[in-house]
Design an enzyme around this catalytic site. Structure first.
Site, mmCIF file in Angstrom:
data_model
loop_
_atom_site.group_PDB
_atom_site.id
_atom_site.type_symbol
_atom_site.label_atom_id
_atom_site.label_comp_id
_atom_site.label_asym_id
_atom_site.label_seq_id
_atom_site.Cartn_x
_atom_site.Cartn_y
_atom_site.Cartn_z
ATOM 1 N N CYS A 5 0.695 -1.224 -0.168
ATOM 2 C CA CYS A 5 -0.064 -0.200 -0.185
ATOM 3 C C CYS A 5 0.737 1.055 -0.190
ATOM 4 C CB CYS A 5 -1.092 -0.184 1.196
ATOM 5 S SG CYS A 5 -2.042 1.532 1.146
ATOM 6 N N CYS B 157 -0.498 3.889 2.220
ATOM 7 C CA CYS B 157 -0.251 4.036 3.427
ATOM 8 C C CYS B 157 1.283 4.172 4.089
ATOM 9 C CB CYS B 157 -0.533 2.499 4.129
ATOM 10 S SG CYS B 157 -1.828 1.641 3.365
ATOM 11 N N ASP B 158 2.193 3.615 3.383
ATOM 12 C CA ASP B 158 3.484 3.572 3.556
ATOM 13 C C ASP B 158 4.539 4.446 2.847
ATOM 14 O OD1 ASP B 158 2.826 1.823 5.617
ATOM 15 O OD2 ASP B 158 3.061 -0.133 4.220
#
Ligand code: NDP
Length: 317
Positions: free
Chosen positions: A136, A139-140
Site C-alpha cells: 500500500c 499507507c507507507d
C-alpha cells in the site's frame, strides 16, 4: 450444531466491521461480531497509520485495531473469534455457519470481510514484509520519501502507486512482466511522462535483497533475454491486485467479475434484503481505513433502518 439468534451479525474485524459494531451497539442492537482468520484485518500488517484523522502523531496499525475493538466492546458488542464457513441467504432470517459448528440465525448481516493484497509468493517478500515490502503506497509511501523504491505491477493500481511515489521518492522503478501495461491509457501516459519513473519491461522479480535494516535492493530478471540485474532500492511495493474475501457469498450476492460485492450506490444494501456489504469487500477503488470505517457506519445505520421497518411491518400485520 449450536444455534444462536441475533439481530445484527457483523462478519469481519477491520475498521469497517468495528465501526459497524460501534454504531449498532450504541443503537442498542446488541451486535455479535465474528473476527475472521486475521483479527483486526489488513491494518494489523502495517506499522504506523498516519492518514486516519484524529491521530496527529499517527498510530500503530495493530494498536488502532485494539482500540477499535475496545470501543466496540464498551457499548456491548460481543466479539467472537471464528471464521464464517458458509451462509444461506435463500430465506429469512439469514443463516450463517461459523467454524462449521455454530449456526447463527441473523435478522441482518453486515459483511465486512475485506480484501487481501496479492503477493508474488517469493520467500524474501515475506521476510521483509513491513521492513521495506508493502502492498500500500498511500499507507507507507511517506516512510520512503527521499529514497529509491520499486513498484511491481502494470494495472491502474501500479500506475497510480508509481505516480504517487514519484512525488515522494527520488526514483521509482516500475517492474512490468510483459511488454505492455494493462493500466488505462491516461494512467500509462502519466507514468511515461514522469521523469523519475523508470519502467523495466518484460521483467520479473527474482529476489528482494536486504539485511537487518530492511530492503536494500531487488534482483530482476528479463524474461525475454534471461538477463539478470540488481537495482538498489529501500522500498518494494506490490500493486498486482487485491482479492476481496467474498467467495463464501458468491451463490447469493451480486458481485462484479473480480468478486467485489455490488451495493446500491449511496448505500450498503446488497441484492438480498437485510444483508449489507461494507469496507473493502465492496470497494475496489478507495480501499482506505477511513473509507472502510465510513461505510461500516453506513452498514449499521442501514441495518438499523431495516430492522425498524420490519418491526413496523410486524406490528401492523
Ligand atoms: P489489475 O488486476 O488490473 O492489474 C494487476 C496487474 O498486476 C496486471 O498488470 C498484472 O500483469 C500484474 N500482475 C499480476 N500478477 C503478477 C505477478 N505475479 N508478477 C508481476 N505482475 C503481476 O489490478 P489493479 O489493482 O491494478 O486494479 C484492479 C481494478 O481496480 C481495475 O479494474 C482497475 O482499473 C481499478 N483501479 C482503478 C483505479 C482508478 O481508476 N483510479 C486505481 C486503481 C485500480 P498482467 O497485465 O501481465 O496480467
Amino acid at each position: 450444531m449450536n444455534t444462536e439468534s441475533v439481530k445484527v451479525l457483523i462478519i469481519g474485524s477491520g475498521p469497517a466491521g468495528y465501526t459497524a459494531a460501534i454504531y449498532a451497539a450504541r443503537a442498542g442492537l446488541k451486535p455479535i461480531l465474528y473476527t475472521g482468520g486475521q483479527p483486526g484485518g489488513q491494518l494489523t500488517t502495517t506499522n504506523d497509520v498516519e492518514n486516519f484523522p484524529g491521530y496527529p502523531e499517527g498510530i500503530n496499525g495493530p494498536q488502532m485495531m485494539m482500540d477499535l475493538q475496545k470501543q466496540a466492546e464498551r457499548f456491548g458488542t460481543v466479539i467472537n473469534y471464528g471464521m464464517v464457513t458458509s451462509v444461506d441467504f435463500s430465506g429469512y432470517p439469514h443463516k450463517v455457519v461459523v467454524d462449521e459448528n455454530t449456526e447463527i440465525i441473523a435478522e441482518t448481516v453486515i459483511i465486512a470481510t475485506g480484501a487481501t493484497a496479492k503477493y508474488l509468493g517469493i520467500p524474501s517478500e515475506e521476510k521483509f514484509n513491513n521492513k521495506g515490502v508493502s502492498a500500500c503506497a498511500v499507507c507507507d509511501g511517506y516512510f520512503y520519501r527521499g529514497k529509491e523504491v520499486a513498484v511491481v505491477g502494470a494495472g491502474d493500481s501500479a500506475a497510480e502507486e508509481a505516480t504517487y511515489l514519484s512525488k515522494l521518492c527520488t526514483k521509482v522503478h516500475l517492474i512490468v512482466r510483459r511488454d505492455e501495461m494493462r493500466a488505462s491509457k491516461i494512467m500509462q501516459q502519466r507514468v511515461i511522462n514522469t521523469p523519475n519513473i523508470e519502467v523495466h519491461w518484460n521483467t520479473e522479480t527474482d529476489e528482494i535483497l536486504g539485511d537487518d535494516s530492511g530492503v536494500t535492493g531487488v534482483r530482476l530478471k528479463n524474461n525475454k533475454t534471461g538477463e539478470s540485474k540488481e537495482i538498489s532500492v529501500q522500498g518494494f511495493f506490490l500493486a498486482i491486485g487485491h482479492k476481496p474475501n467474498t467467495d463464501i457469498f458468491k451463490d447469493f450476492l451480486d458481485m462484479d467479475e473480480t468478486g467485489y460485492i455490488k451495493v446500491i450506490p449511496g448505500s450498503s444494501k446488497t441484492n438480498i434484503e437485510g444483508v449489507f456489504a461494507v469496507g473493502d469487500a465492496a470497494d475496489k477503488v478507495y480501499r482506505q481505513a477511513i473509507t472502510a470505517a465510513g461505510t461500516g457506519c453506513m452498514g449499521a445505520l442501514d441495518a438499523e433502518k431495516f430492522l425498524a421497518a420490519k418491526e413496523m411491518e410486524t406490528a401492523h400485520a
